[in-house]
Design an enzyme around this catalytic site. Sequence first.
Site, PDB file in Angstrom:
ATOM      1  N   ASP A   6       0.807  -1.221   0.000  1.00 14.01           N
ATOM      2  CA  ASP A   6       0.000   0.000   0.000  1.00 14.01           C
ATOM      3  C   ASP A   6       0.847   1.281   0.000  1.00 14.01           C
ATOM      4  O   ASP A   6       0.330   2.362  -0.265  1.00 14.01           O
ATOM      5  CB  ASP A   6      -0.920   0.022   1.221  1.00 14.01           C
ATOM      6  CG  ASP A   6      -2.002  -1.043   1.145  1.00 14.01           C
ATOM      7  OD1 ASP A   6      -2.188  -1.610   0.051  1.00 14.01           O
ATOM      8  OD2 ASP A   6      -2.646  -1.312   2.167  1.00 14.01           O
TER       9      ASP A   6
ATOM     10  N   ARG B 195      -0.047  -8.843  -4.828  1.00 14.74           N
ATOM     11  CA  ARG B 195       0.906  -9.146  -3.751  1.00 14.74           C
ATOM     12  C   ARG B 195       1.825 -10.314  -4.092  1.00 14.74           C
ATOM     13  O   ARG B 195       2.916 -10.438  -3.527  1.00 14.74           O
ATOM     14  CB  ARG B 195       0.132  -9.460  -2.464  1.00 14.74           C
ATOM     15  CG  ARG B 195      -0.582  -8.275  -1.872  1.00 14.74           C
ATOM     16  CD  ARG B 195      -0.363  -8.158  -0.392  1.00 14.74           C
ATOM     17  NE  ARG B 195      -0.520  -9.378   0.335  1.00 14.74           N
ATOM     18  CZ  ARG B 195      -1.473  -9.599   1.258  1.00 14.74           C
ATOM     19  NH1 ARG B 195      -2.338  -8.660   1.540  1.00 14.74           N
ATOM     20  NH2 ARG B 195      -1.519 -10.724   1.904  1.00 14.74           N
TER      21      ARG B 195
HETATM   22  O1  F6P Z   1      -2.205  -3.867   3.691  1.00 14.79           O
HETATM   23  C1  F6P Z   1      -1.914  -4.575   2.565  1.00 14.79           C
HETATM   24  C2  F6P Z   1      -3.148  -5.206   1.977  1.00 14.79           C
HETATM   25  O2  F6P Z   1      -2.752  -5.802   0.769  1.00 14.79           O
HETATM   26  C3  F6P Z   1      -4.336  -4.251   1.761  1.00 14.79           C
HETATM   27  O3  F6P Z   1      -4.210  -3.469   0.626  1.00 14.79           O
HETATM   28  C4  F6P Z   1      -5.478  -5.226   1.728  1.00 14.79           C
HETATM   29  O4  F6P Z   1      -6.682  -4.623   2.129  1.00 14.79           O
HETATM   30  C5  F6P Z   1      -5.072  -6.253   2.715  1.00 14.79           C
HETATM   31  O5  F6P Z   1      -3.665  -6.231   2.786  1.00 14.79           O
HETATM   32  C6  F6P Z   1      -5.566  -7.636   2.373  1.00 14.79           C
HETATM   33  O6  F6P Z   1      -5.187  -8.492   3.385  1.00 14.79           O
HETATM   34  P1  F6P Z   1      -5.428 -10.061   3.374  1.00 14.79           P
HETATM   35  O7  F6P Z   1      -4.214 -10.698   2.791  1.00 14.79           O
HETATM   36  O8  F6P Z   1      -5.609 -10.401   4.791  1.00 14.79           O
HETATM   37  O9  F6P Z   1      -6.621 -10.353   2.525  1.00 14.79           O
END
Ligand code: F6P
Length: 364
Positions: A142, A291
């Site tokens: 982020d 990610r």
């Molecule tokens: O904070 C990083 C992030 O990728 C956010 O943008 C997103 O809302 C969240 O993590 C998603 O998290 P998870 O992997 O728990 O779904």
Amino acid sequence: MAFKRVGVMTGGGDCSGLNAVIRGITRAAIIQHGASVIGIEDGYDGLIFDRHQELTVRSTRDILPWGGTILGTTNKGNPFEYKEFDESGQIVTHDYSKKAIKNFQRLMLDCLFVIGGDGTLQIAHQLNELGVPVMGIPKTIDNDLEGTDYTFGFQTAVQVASDALDRLQTTGRSHQRIMILEVMGRTAGWIALEAGIAGGAHIILIPEIPYQLDKILDKIKVREAGGSPFSVIVVAEGAREVDGEMITSEAATTRLQAVAQLGGVGDYLARNISRRTDLEVRCTVLGHTQRGGTPNSFDRILGTRLGAFAVQAAAEGKFGNMVALRTPNLELVSLATLSGKVRHVPDSSQLIQCAEAIGISLGR
Ligand code: F6P
């Protein structure tokens, strides 16, 4: 101060570039200091429940281009407030911090390198206050951590999102449709803003600027009247309408989770735009593709630099800090000064000015 044995762990959500940092720390600690390196597995869980592995130059040899983290991670597992289910299925909270510290001492570690976001780094600070020598390395896709210009993982996420926008442009234009791309960004819109500019979006919606549906429709109509009956919209998952709420995805929310899962704003927009226009609307949610996967060269370089710099700072005994990018240099920032506040896109941002100057609507 020389060190003999150091620990390294990753905490919170993963992002591209974590392995570059792990490799950078491992190589610098071994090559510069002849130290041994212990990888703590699955975030603070590995410290609490004693799960670890030795890292060597050889074992980290190929990991630079790998996504994820070879050590595993979790965004639960705060040792000070560890939530788990008891036998009757009720959630109970334990303080495992003493257990974690005992394991750190038993492993005879001289330092713990903690790679994580604001939550993970705040726990690192608490451990530091209790005498654990820690060195923080900030991460989040982020890009919203205070104290550092950029976090690694962000540029890779922007690349994934702008590649997706390139693809949505061509199919949107062919079918004369409104194409919506929902990207990550809970409370800060850096990914949407940078990817939107890189990918030629016509409308960018970010959490910092609540949008008005009418303004979005105006932009779509102006484009249509000008001979472009298609538009590409990029929306951060945390964006909301003026006087509206952030949209959460209840299906993805579990009982142990501290924060609500976001998701659904793209579909919400699609429904509302198609109710008010005759154009077809389609929504794509990029989610965790932002990610996962291999880091781009910026994130590999930044991750490697942060790792090596963290080792140098630890060798000088400068614990209780995180390493930060203050372009073009790396600096130390005290963990004690981090307030946990999100680094939002400021309204005065030149990126916002640039977007609006070239005719991108921010829905206001
Ligand atoms: O904070 C990083 C992030 O990728 C956010 O943008 C997103 O809302 C969240 O993590 C998603 O998290 P998870 O992997 O728990 O779904």
